[in-house]
Design an enzyme around this catalytic site. Structure first.
Site, PDB file in Angstrom:
ATOM      1  N   LYS A  22       0.828  -1.202   0.000  1.00 54.82           N
ATOM      2  CA  LYS A  22       0.000   0.000   0.000  1.00 54.82           C
ATOM      3  C   LYS A  22       0.863   1.253   0.000  1.00 54.82           C
ATOM      4  O   LYS A  22       0.615   2.198  -0.761  1.00 54.82           O
ATOM      5  CB  LYS A  22      -0.926  -0.017   1.213  1.00 54.82           C
ATOM      6  N   ARG A  91      -3.520   2.844   8.514  1.00 63.49           N
ATOM      7  CA  ARG A  91      -3.848   1.604   7.806  1.00 63.49           C
ATOM      8  C   ARG A  91      -2.621   0.709   7.697  1.00 63.49           C
ATOM      9  O   ARG A  91      -1.509   1.199   7.490  1.00 63.49           O
ATOM     10  CB  ARG A  91      -4.364   1.894   6.387  1.00 63.49           C
ATOM     11  N   GLY A 100      -8.265  -7.128   4.445  1.00 68.06           N
ATOM     12  CA  GLY A 100      -9.079  -7.266   5.637  1.00 68.06           C
ATOM     13  C   GLY A 100      -8.448  -8.051   6.762  1.00 68.06           C
ATOM     14  O   GLY A 100      -9.071  -8.263   7.798  1.00 68.06           O
ATOM     15  N   MET A 102      -5.638  -7.346   8.537  1.00 66.69           N
ATOM     16  CA  MET A 102      -5.035  -6.547   9.606  1.00 66.69           C
ATOM     17  C   MET A 102      -5.877  -5.294   9.825  1.00 66.69           C
ATOM     18  O   MET A 102      -6.956  -5.148   9.264  1.00 66.69           O
ATOM     19  CB  MET A 102      -3.577  -6.233   9.283  1.00 66.69           C
ATOM     20  N   ARG A 335      -3.199  -0.932  -6.278  1.00 65.03           N
ATOM     21  CA  ARG A 335      -2.385  -2.151  -6.228  1.00 65.03           C
ATOM     22  C   ARG A 335      -2.722  -2.971  -7.467  1.00 65.03           C
ATOM     23  O   ARG A 335      -3.766  -2.762  -8.095  1.00 65.03           O
ATOM     24  CB  ARG A 335      -2.676  -2.956  -4.962  1.00 65.03           C
ATOM     25  N   HIS A 451     -15.729  -7.561   1.062  1.00 59.66           N
ATOM     26  CA  HIS A 451     -14.721  -8.426   1.687  1.00 59.66           C
ATOM     27  C   HIS A 451     -14.861  -9.861   1.195  1.00 59.66           C
ATOM     28  O   HIS A 451     -13.870 -10.512   0.824  1.00 59.66           O
ATOM     29  CB  HIS A 451     -14.872  -8.381   3.211  1.00 59.66           C
ATOM     30  N   SER A 774      14.202 -42.541 -12.306  1.00 66.80           N
ATOM     31  CA  SER A 774      12.922 -41.874 -12.115  1.00 66.80           C
ATOM     32  C   SER A 774      12.708 -41.744 -10.609  1.00 66.80           C
ATOM     33  O   SER A 774      12.708 -42.758  -9.897  1.00 66.80           O
ATOM     34  CB  SER A 774      11.786 -42.671 -12.750  1.00 66.80           C
ATOM     35  N   CYS A 842       8.419 -39.163 -11.076  1.00 63.73           N
ATOM     36  CA  CYS A 842       7.098 -39.724 -11.348  1.00 63.73           C
ATOM     37  C   CYS A 842       6.180 -39.680 -10.134  1.00 63.73           C
ATOM     38  O   CYS A 842       5.042 -40.112 -10.202  1.00 63.73           O
ATOM     39  CB  CYS A 842       7.211 -41.162 -11.861  1.00 63.73           C
ATOM     40  N   TYR A 862      12.456 -34.603 -17.260  1.00 62.04           N
ATOM     41  CA  TYR A 862      11.005 -34.585 -17.380  1.00 62.04           C
ATOM     42  C   TYR A 862      10.345 -34.704 -16.019  1.00 62.04           C
ATOM     43  O   TYR A 862      10.970 -35.117 -15.036  1.00 62.04           O
ATOM     44  CB  TYR A 862      10.503 -35.710 -18.298  1.00 62.04           C
TER      45      TYR A 862
END
Length: 891
Positions: A22, A91, A100, A102, A335, A451, A774, A842, A862
Site C-alpha cells: 500500500k 492503515r 481485511g 489486519m 495495487r 470483503h 525416475s 514420477c 522430465y
C-alpha cells in the site's frame, strides 16, 4: 542510520518490501502526480523491530512527530485541533496484499472538543458525529480490545428504535448518543476512558497495526497464502478525506478491467455519501461504477483518466480505492488487483495482444493452480433449474455443500469431510477460517468489491455476493427466500459463482469449457483462446518434458490429448486388480514351480494386452513401465475378514483356509518397508520374467502392426546396485529370448526408481547399471522423513501446519532442503557416472507447480503426473524456464 518513516514523496513502487504494497502504491501515485491525500509510511523495519522486542524503536516516536508536523504544515491544519481539525487514517500495508486481515483505524484526531470543530468546519453536524462514532468503535475494538459485537449490538438497538436497517438513517443526535454509549462500553470493558489526546491516539493506533500482524486471522491467511511470517507490515498515516459529506461526496472501488472475467473496461462499485468501509463491508448496497457517470460526469472522466494512467504504468489490472469529497476526486490506494483464474488468463492474453507486455511476461502472470481451477467441472443447469436466488457472480466456479451459518461450523464440518457453503449477511475478516474450509461463500449483502468477494477471488473459492432477496437469520441458522422457502443449516446448496445463482439440492456437473478445449485443442471463446495461447508459449520455451502417470489405454489416450509427451509411470500392479486378483491369489498360493508357472502363464497374455493398448495410445512416445511394486499381501483378502468368515462357516472353504495361511505367512509389521519392489521380483521366481516378457511381446506386436513402440522397463525400490544388476540381468535375458524367438530387435532401456535415501546417496554406482533414473518422490519423502503419509496426514500434520513446523505438506510440495537435496545429489552423481543418464520424477510432486520449478532447477529431463495435472505442469515448466528473466507485479 535506519530511518523508520518516509513521506509518500520519498518512495516508489520498487520499495514494497520496505513500504509495504500500500505504501509503495501511494508513493508511486504521488510520483505520477495523481491526487493523493498527503501522508507518510512507517516502514516494515519498524514493525519487525517491534515484533522482535515488544517495543517500538526508541527513535520512532520522534520521527512520527516530525512527519506529522510536515503534513500539518502542508495542509494548514493541526491534528485534532478544536477548530477545523486535521484527521488522519492509520492503515496496515504488508508486502503482499492481505485484504481485511489486519487493522485500519479512521478519523484519528477526533475527540470531545474537535468533533464540534469538525461539525462547524464542514457545516454538517451529522457527518461529524458519524465520524466520531466510527473512530470510537474502531479504536475501541482494534486498539483497546473490546468485543466488536458489543458495539454492533448497540447500533442494532438504535436502528431498531428508529425502525431502520441502515446506519445512514440515524440522525446527528442519535449518533452523538451512540458515541457516548460506545465510550461507556469501553470504560466498562477496559477500565479506562477513550483517549482524548490526538497524538496518543495516533501512537496507540500504530502499535495496534503492528500487533495485528500476529493476529489470528492474519496468521491463518498467511498460512493459506504461504506468506512468510517474518515480513512484518508497514503503517500508512494519511490525511482523511471524506465521502460522507452529502450527495456530492462518495467512495468507491474501481478496477481497470473486470477482476472476475477479465473483460476490458472500467469496472467497480460506488456508494454516495459513504466512507470506504461501507463499500467493503457490504452493509450498504452500492451502485455500479458506471452510475458515477450520471451522478458526476466530470469526476467520472477524471477517474477514468487516472485509471488508464495507472494501468499503463503498472501494465496490469489495477485495483483503485477512491473518494469524492464535495466534488473533488482523491485516489487513496492502488495495487495490482486480485483476480479470478479466468480473469488472470484473459488479462494476460489481452495485454500481450495489445503490445503492453511480452509473451514471456504474459506467461509469468498466470500459473498452474489457476489453470487447474479452470478445469474444474461446471453445473449442467437446465431451464427447469429455477434458482433460489440471484446475486453478484463474485468468484466463478461450481460448488455443492451443506449450508452453514458461521465460520466455526464450516471448519468443524470440513474437518469431518463434509463440504459446506458458508452463508452470511456479509463476511468479516474473522470469517476467514470458515471461508478457507467451505467450498463456497454466499452473502446477502455486498458486491464484487466486498470483503467476501475479494478474499474468495484471492483463494479461488466460489462466491456469490449480494443475494439481496435472501433473508439470512444467523441466530436461527437459516435463510428465507421471497417465495417463503426456508433453507436450514445442513440443507444442500449448489452455488454457481459464474452465473451468480444459488440452487437447492445438488446440481449435476459437466466438464468445463477449458477442459474441453484442452482435450480438443480448439478454442471456443476468449477464455479458451487465452489458455491455449499461454500453453502454446509455455511449450515453446520450456526445457522440461511433461509425461503422464497412466495405467490404462484410456488414461494414456486422455493424457496424450492433454499434451503428455509420454508415460513416465505405468504401474503394473493396477493391472492385477478386479477379476485378475484370483490369478494373483493362485500365484501366491502356488506350492510348487508348476503351479506358479501356470499362474504366471495365465497372467502373461493379460499383461501383454494391457501393454499393447498403452503403447498404441502413446505410439512414438516413451512409456516407462514399472515392474510390480507393492507387497503381494495387498492382493489378498483382509486377514480379519478371512478369519471371521472361517470362524462363522459351518463348513469352512479350503480355499479360504489356504488364503488365511498365506496371509499369515506373508504378514509383515511394516509391509511398505518389507518384501516389495525389486525384492519381490527377486524372491518370487518368474515374476520379473513374466512382466518383462509381456512388455517385449507387446513391443513386437505393435511393430508388426505398424506402430512405433518405445517401452522402458523400470525396476522399483532399489537400495543397492547388486539388486539392480540381478534384476537387470533377468530382464535382459528375457528381452534377448523374445528377440531371438521373433527376429525383432528389442531396444528397451532399463532403469530404476529412486525411492530410498540410500539409492540417492549411492546414485553414482546405480547409474552404472541404469539407463535412467525416475524419482519416486512419494516414497522418497516417506523414507526421508521417516513417517507414513497416510498416518501422518490423519494425525499430527494439521498440528504441524498450524504451528508452522511445515509451511506446506512435504507430500504436496517437494521438501527442497531434504528430499530435494537427495534428488540433486543423485542427479549430479548419476550423470557423472553415466553422462547419457535420463532423469525424471514420477511422484505426484511432478504436477505440483512449485515443485516443477525445483525440478527444472535440479536439471531433470522430465516430470510425470496424473493426466488431469498435465496442462498445469506444462504451464509451470514454461514459467520455470523464465524464472529470473521476467518480473511481474505481485497480486
Amino acid at each position: 542510520m535506519t530511518t523508520y518513516v518516509r513521506f509518500f514523496t520519498e518512495g516508489s513502487r520498487d520499495q514494497a518490501a520496505l513500504l509495504g504494497g500500500k505504501g509503495a502504491g501511494l508513493a508511486e501515485m504521488t510520483r505520477l502526480g495523481l491526487p493523493v491525500p498527503p501522508g507518510f509510511t512507517v516502514t516494515t523495519d519498524a514493525c519487525r523491530a517491534y515484533l522482535r522486542t515488544g517495543a517500538e524503536p526508541p527513535e520512532l516516536a520522534a520521527e512520527i512527530g516530525r512527519a506529522l508536523a510536515g503534513v500539518e504544515r502542508a495542509m494548514g491544519r493541526t491534528l485534532g485541533a478544536a477548530d477545523d481539525p486535521l484527521l488522519v487514517s492509520v492503515r496496515s500495508g504488508a508486502r503482499f496484499s492481505m485484504p481485511g486481515m489486519m487493522e485500519t483505524i479512521l478519523d484519528i484526531g477526533l475527540n470531545d472538543a474537535s468533533v464540534t470543530g469538525l461539525a462547524k468546519a464542514s457545516g454538517q453536524e451529522r457527518f461529524a458525529w458519524d465520524s466520531y462514532r466510527r473512530l470510537v468503535q474502531m479504536f475501541g475494538h482494534t486498539v483497546m480490545g473490546v468485543d466488536a459485537d458489543l458495539f454492533e449490538e448497540a447500533i442494532a438497538d438504535h436502528r431498531a428504535r428508529r425502525g431502520t436497517r441502515d446506519d445512514h438513517d440515524l440522525d446527528a443526535a442519535e449518533l452523538a448518543g451512540l458515541t457516548e454509549e460506545f465510550k461507556e462500553i469501553i470504560r466498562r470493558e477496559t477500565g479506562e476512558d477513550f483517549p482524548q489526546d490526538p497524538a496518543g491516539q495516533l501512537a496507540r493506533a500504530v502499535r495496534a497495526v503492528f500487533g495485528s500482524w500476529n493476529g489470528e486471522r492474519a496468521r491463518v491467511y498467511r498460512r493459506r497464502e504461504h506468506i512468510p511470517d517474518d515480513l512484518g507490515t508497514a503503517v500508512n498515516v494519511q490525511v482523511m478525506v471524506f465521502g460522507n459529506l452529502g450527495a456530492d461526496s462518495g467512495t468507491g472501488v474501481a478496477f481497470t478491467r473486470d477482476p472476475a472475467t477479465g473483460e476490458p473496461g472500467l469496472y467497480g462499485d460506488y456508494l454516495r455519501d459513504a466512507q470506504g468501509e461501507d463499500v467493503v463491508s457490504g452493509v450498504r448496497d452500492t451502485v455500479p461504477l458506471t452510475e458515477l457517470k450520471r451522478i458526476d460526469p466530470r469526476v467520472y472522466v477524471e477517474l477514468g483518466d487516472h485509471l488508464r494512467t495507472l494501468e499503463n504504468h503498472y501494465r496490469d489490472l489495477c485495483d483503485v480505492e477512491f473518494t469524492v469529497e464535495r466534488g473533488r476526486l482523491w485516489i487513496l490506494q492502488t495495487r495490482v488487483g486480485k483476480r479470478t483464474a479466468e480473469a488472470a488468463f484473459r488479462i494476460a492474453h489481452d495485454l500481450r495482444a495489445e503490445g503492453t507486455i511480452t509473451a514471456d511476461e504474459a506467461l509469468t502472470r498466470v500459473d498452474g493452480a489457476e489453470l487447474t481451477r479452470l478445469m474444474f467441472p461446471r453445473f449442467a443447469t437446465t431451464r427447469a433449474d429455477v434458482p433460489l436466488a440471484h446475486g453478484v457472480p463474485a468468484s466463478p466456479g461450481a460448488a455443492v455443500g451443506v449450508a452453514v451459518f458461521d465460520s466455526a461450523e464450516a471448519v468443524r464440518r470440513a474437518a469431518a469431510g463434509e463440504p459446506t457453503v458458508l452463508v452470511r449477511r456479509e463476511t468479516a475478516p474473522d470469517d476467514l477460517p470458515g471461508m478457507i474450509a467451505a467450498q463456497a461463500v454466499l452473502t446477502s449483502r455486498g458486491g464484487k468489491t466486498s470483503h467476501a468477494a475479494v478474499v474468495a477471488r484471492g483463494m479461488g473459492r466460489v462466491c456469490v455476493c449480494g443475494a439481496e432477496a435472501l433473508a439470512v437469520d444467523v441466530d436461527r441458522r437459516c435463510f428465507t427466500t421471497p417465495g417463503g422457502v426456508v433453507v436450514h443449516e445442513g440443507d444442500t446448496l449448489s452455488v454457481d459463482g459464474t452465473a451468480g445463482t444459488v440452487h437447492l439440492g445438488a446440481l449435476p456437473l459437466t466438464t468445463s469449457e477449458v477442459g474441453r478445449a484442452l482435450e480438443s485443442g480448439t478454442a471456443a471463446g476468449p477464455l479458451t483462446e487465452a489458455v491455449l495461447g499461454a500453453l502454446a508459449h509455455a511449450d515453446a520455451v520450456r526445457r522440461l518434458e511433461v509425461r503422464a502417470n497412466a495405467d490404462t489405454p484410456e488414461d494414456a489416450a486422455r493424457a496424450r490429448a492433454l499434451g503428455a509427451q509420454g508415460i513416465g509411470l505405468c504401474r503394473t500392479e493396477h493391472m492385477f486388480l478386479g477379476e485378475r486378483r484370483e490369478l494373483v491369489e493362485q500365484l501366491i498360493l502356488a506350492r510348487d514351480d508348476s503351479a506358479r508357472e501356470r499362474a504366471l502363464a495365465a497372467l502373461l497374455p493379460l499383461q501383454r494386452a494391457d501393454f499393447t493398448g498403452i503403447l498404441a495410445a502413446m505410439d512414438g512416445l516413451p512409456v516407462t513401465i514399472r515392474l510390480i511394486d507393492p507387497p503381494l499381501h495387498e492382493f489378498l483378502p483382509d486377514r480379519t475378514e478371512l478369519a471371521v468368515r472361517l470362524a462363522r462357516a459351518a463348513h469352512p472353504d479350503p480355499h479360504d483356509r489356504a488364503l488365511l495361511d498365506a496371509v499369515e505367512r506373508m504378514h509383515e509389521q511394516n509391509p511398505m518397508l518389507g518384501l516389495r519392489g525389486v525384492r519381490l521380483g527377486l524372491a518370487v521366481p518368474g515374476l520379473t520374467a513374466m512382466q518383462v516378457r509381456a512388455v517385449a511381446e507387446a513391443v513386437v506386436q505393435r511393430r508388426r502392426d505398424g506402430g512405433r513402440p518405445r517401452a522402458e522397463i523400470m525396476i522399483p525400490l532399489v537400495g543397492t546396485v547388486e539388486e539392480l544388476r540381478l534384476a537387470r540381468s533377468e530382464a535382459e535375458r528375457v528381452l534377448a529370448e523374445v528377440a531371438a524367438d521373433t527376429g525383432e530387435r528389442l531396444d528397451c532401456p532399463i532403469g530404476t526408481m529412486i525411492e530410498l535415501p540410500r539409492a540417492a546417496l549411492t546414485a553414482g554406482r546405480l547409474a552404472g547399471a541404469a539407463d535412467f533414473f525416475s524419482f519416486g518422490t512419494n516414497d522418497l519423502t516417506q523414507t526421508t522423513w521417516g513417517l507414513s503419509r497416510d498416518d501422518a496426514e490423519a494425525s499430527f500434520f494439521p498440528l504441524y501446519l498450524e504451528k508452522g513446523v511445515f509451511s506446506v505438506s512435504p507430500f504436496e510440495t517437494i521438501d527442497e532442503e531434504g528430499v530435494g537435496r537427495l534428488v540433486e545429489l543423485a542427479v549430479e552423481a548419476g550423470r557423472a557416472a553415466n553422462p547419457r543418464l535420463e532423469t525424471g520424477v514420477c511422484g505426484e510432486h511432478g504436477g505440483d507447480p512449485a515443485s516443477v520449478h525445483f525440478f527444472h532447477r535440479a536439471g531433470l529431463d522430465y516430470v510425470s503426473c496424473s493426466p488431469f495435472r498435465i496442462p498445469a505442469a506444462r504451464l509451470e515448466a514454461g514459467r520455470a524456464a523464465l524464472d529470473g528473466t521476467e518480473t511481474s507485479e505481485s497480486r
